[in-house]
Design a protein around this motif. Structure first.
Motif, mmCIF file in Angstrom:
data_model
loop_
_atom_site.group_PDB
_atom_site.id
_atom_site.type_symbol
_atom_site.label_atom_id
_atom_site.label_comp_id
_atom_site.label_asym_id
_atom_site.label_seq_id
_atom_site.Cartn_x
_atom_site.Cartn_y
_atom_site.Cartn_z
ATOM 1 N N GLY A 118 89.789 26.284 21.919
ATOM 2 C CA GLY A 118 89.867 26.305 20.451
ATOM 3 C C GLY A 118 89.129 27.462 19.808
ATOM 4 N N SER A 119 88.576 28.361 20.617
ATOM 5 C CA SER A 119 87.771 29.450 20.050
ATOM 6 C C SER A 119 88.641 30.618 19.571
ATOM 7 C CB SER A 119 86.788 29.960 21.116
ATOM 8 O OG SER A 119 86.354 31.262 20.782
ATOM 9 N N PRO A 120 88.401 31.093 18.341
ATOM 10 C CA PRO A 120 89.170 32.255 17.872
ATOM 11 C C PRO A 120 88.877 33.494 18.716
ATOM 12 C CG PRO A 120 87.353 31.750 16.359
ATOM 13 C CD PRO A 120 87.420 30.623 17.359
ATOM 14 N N PHE A 121 87.678 33.544 19.303
ATOM 15 C CA PHE A 121 87.282 34.733 20.077
ATOM 16 C C PHE A 121 87.964 34.742 21.451
ATOM 17 C CE2 PHE A 121 83.820 33.250 17.300
ATOM 18 C CZ PHE A 121 83.933 34.230 16.328
ATOM 19 N N SER A 122 88.061 33.558 22.066
ATOM 20 C CA SER A 122 88.803 33.464 23.335
ATOM 21 C C SER A 122 90.266 33.818 23.123
ATOM 22 C CB SER A 122 88.818 32.023 23.854
ATOM 23 O OG SER A 122 87.621 31.648 24.385
ATOM 24 N N HIS A 163 73.850 36.965 25.517
ATOM 25 C CA HIS A 163 74.265 36.069 24.426
ATOM 26 C C HIS A 163 74.639 34.661 24.910
ATOM 27 C CE1 HIS A 163 74.006 39.264 21.581
ATOM 28 N NE2 HIS A 163 74.936 39.992 22.167
ATOM 29 N N LYS A 164 74.973 34.550 26.187
ATOM 30 C CA LYS A 164 75.368 33.243 26.776
ATOM 31 C C LYS A 164 76.550 32.638 26.017
ATOM 32 C CE LYS A 164 70.567 32.353 28.164
ATOM 33 N NZ LYS A 164 69.991 33.612 27.700
ATOM 34 N N LYS A 165 77.472 33.494 25.606
ATOM 35 C CA LYS A 165 78.628 33.027 24.825
ATOM 36 C C LYS A 165 79.935 33.354 25.528
ATOM 37 C CE LYS A 165 76.572 33.284 20.270
ATOM 38 N NZ LYS A 165 76.740 33.627 18.895
ATOM 39 N N ILE A 166 80.950 32.562 25.166
ATOM 40 C CA ILE A 166 82.308 32.920 25.572
ATOM 41 C C ILE A 166 82.869 33.761 24.439
ATOM 42 C CG2 ILE A 166 82.701 30.914 27.025
ATOM 43 C CD1 ILE A 166 84.361 30.933 23.711
ATOM 44 N N PRO A 167 83.888 34.567 24.633
ATOM 45 C CA PRO A 167 84.598 34.791 25.888
ATOM 46 C C PRO A 167 83.931 35.865 26.752
ATOM 47 C CG PRO A 167 85.664 36.029 24.136
ATOM 48 C CD PRO A 167 84.519 35.274 23.501
ATOM 49 N N VAL A 168 84.203 35.735 28.062
ATOM 50 C CA VAL A 168 83.850 36.805 28.998
ATOM 51 C C VAL A 168 85.122 37.137 29.764
ATOM 52 C CG1 VAL A 168 82.455 37.499 30.987
ATOM 53 C CG2 VAL A 168 81.482 35.916 29.303
ATOM 54 N N ILE A 181 84.551 42.159 9.716
ATOM 55 C CA ILE A 181 85.002 40.760 9.820
ATOM 56 C C ILE A 181 84.035 39.957 10.688
ATOM 57 C CG2 ILE A 181 86.836 39.270 10.774
ATOM 58 C CD1 ILE A 181 88.854 41.399 9.703
ATOM 59 N N ASP A 182 83.631 40.533 11.820
ATOM 60 C CA ASP A 182 82.752 39.771 12.708
ATOM 61 C C ASP A 182 81.331 39.652 12.158
ATOM 62 O OD1 ASP A 182 84.771 39.128 14.355
ATOM 63 O OD2 ASP A 182 84.182 40.407 16.023
ATOM 64 N N ASP A 183 80.804 40.710 11.592
ATOM 65 C CA ASP A 183 79.412 40.655 11.114
ATOM 66 C C ASP A 183 79.292 39.872 9.811
ATOM 67 O OD1 ASP A 183 78.813 42.244 13.218
ATOM 68 O OD2 ASP A 183 78.295 44.037 12.067
HETATM 69 N N1 GSH Z 1 80.769 37.904 18.686
HETATM 70 C C1 GSH Z 1 81.202 37.066 19.758
HETATM 71 C C2 GSH Z 1 81.228 35.624 19.282
HETATM 72 C C3 GSH Z 1 81.517 34.650 20.392
HETATM 73 C C4 GSH Z 1 81.102 33.226 20.017
HETATM 74 O O1 GSH Z 1 80.550 32.979 18.940
HETATM 75 N N2 GSH Z 1 81.358 32.281 20.939
HETATM 76 C C5 GSH Z 1 80.948 30.919 20.722
HETATM 77 C C6 GSH Z 1 82.124 29.958 20.830
HETATM 78 S S1 GSH Z 1 83.348 30.208 19.614
HETATM 79 C C7 GSH Z 1 79.971 30.503 21.823
HETATM 80 O O2 GSH Z 1 80.132 30.843 22.970
HETATM 81 N N3 GSH Z 1 78.952 29.744 21.452
HETATM 82 C C8 GSH Z 1 78.019 29.216 22.398
HETATM 83 C C9 GSH Z 1 76.613 29.307 21.903
HETATM 84 O O3 GSH Z 1 76.382 29.908 20.848
HETATM 85 O O4 GSH Z 1 75.739 28.769 22.568
HETATM 86 C C10 GSH Z 1 82.580 37.521 20.233
HETATM 87 O O5 GSH Z 1 83.313 38.100 19.439
HETATM 88 O O6 GSH Z 1 82.889 37.361 21.420
#
Ligand code: GSH
Length: 219
Positions: free
Chosen positions: A11-15, A50-55, A102-104
């Motif tokens: 459901g992530s817009p970034f994925s 950042h420990k975030k998706i997407p990778v 848009i992102d910032d």
């Molecule tokens: N700026 C990043 C944003 C990615 C992001 O915010 N991912 C969220 C999910 S939609 C995430 O992984 N969140 C997990 C967390 O913050 O712990 C990008 O464009 O890839």
């Protein structure tokens, strides 16, 4: 034989940006669904900052940040399909500027404006409206958004076209309205009517339920 993996969340817009870019280039990939409440060792290893998706993991090498991943895909598979970014350096710089804006600005303002209540939320809504006015004026020019073919910024902007209206329903706060932002809606309607885009967006009802559960706000 190359190996392409995407660590993401359905459901992530970034994925979705990454998946859409890969599909536009006609590339096969493996999608690995992450649980953000219990991140996998792979995700923590590939995106330790950042420990975030997407990778995106290409032949074992990770790339993070969705817009940078899109640029990587465009540069790595130049021969596949149409370019995502313009070839002219000045136009590329303009596209990168708006993607960053848009992102910032836009993405950052949404949670405070739409998913909170009280005084802080009112101030955040005013700020979000100001940011939307800037986007409205740029989108209305139609130079970088909403052209003949799907552009880099159309894909980045899906967050505005598709996700923001649903997040508004989740929070019951409405800032992006047709009355105030007709240019954004005209572009969004056209974009969301595209058959390829329709196929690659998460189901609206399912997304609404997921966001309600995640952000703990009931409609
Ligand atoms: N700026 C990043 C944003 C990615 C992001 O915010 N991912 C969220 C999910 S939609 C995430 O992984 N969140 C997990 C967390 O913050 O712990 C990008 O464009 O890839």
């Amino acid at each position: 034989m190359q190996e392409i993996k995407v660590f993401g969340v359905w459901g992530s817009p970034f994925s979705r940006r990454v998946e859409i870019a890969l599909k536009m280039k006609g590339l096969d990939y493996e999608f690995i669904e992450e649980d953000l409440d219990n991140k996998s060792d792979h995700l923590l290893m590939y995106n330790p900052v950042h420990k975030k998706i997407p990778v995106l993991v290409h032949n074992g090498k990770p790339v993070v940040e969705s817009s940078l991943i899109m640029e990587y895909i465009d540069e790595t598979w130049k021969e596949n399909g149409l370019p995502l970014l313009p070839t002219d350096p000045y136009e590329r710089a303009q596209v990168r500027f708006w993607a960053k804006f848009i992102d910032d600005k836009m993405v950052a303002s949404v949670r405070a404006a739409l998913l909170r209540r009280g005084e802080d939320s009112e101030k955040a809504k005013e700020e979000m409206e100001e940011i939307l006015k800037v986007v409205e004026s740029e989108i209305t020019k139609r130079d970088l958004f909403g052209g003949e073919k799907l552009s880099f910024l159309d894909i980045i902007g899906l967050f505005i076209a598709y996700w923001i209206p649903i997040i508004q329903d989740v929070g019951g706060n409405y800032v992006l309205t047709r009355e105030k932002f007709p240019g954004i809606y005209e572009w969004a309607d056209q974009l969301l009517d595209d058959a390829f885009i329709k196929e690659n967006l998460p189901d609206k009802a399912k997304l609404l339920l997921m966001l309600q559960a995640r952000f703990g706000v009931k409609v």
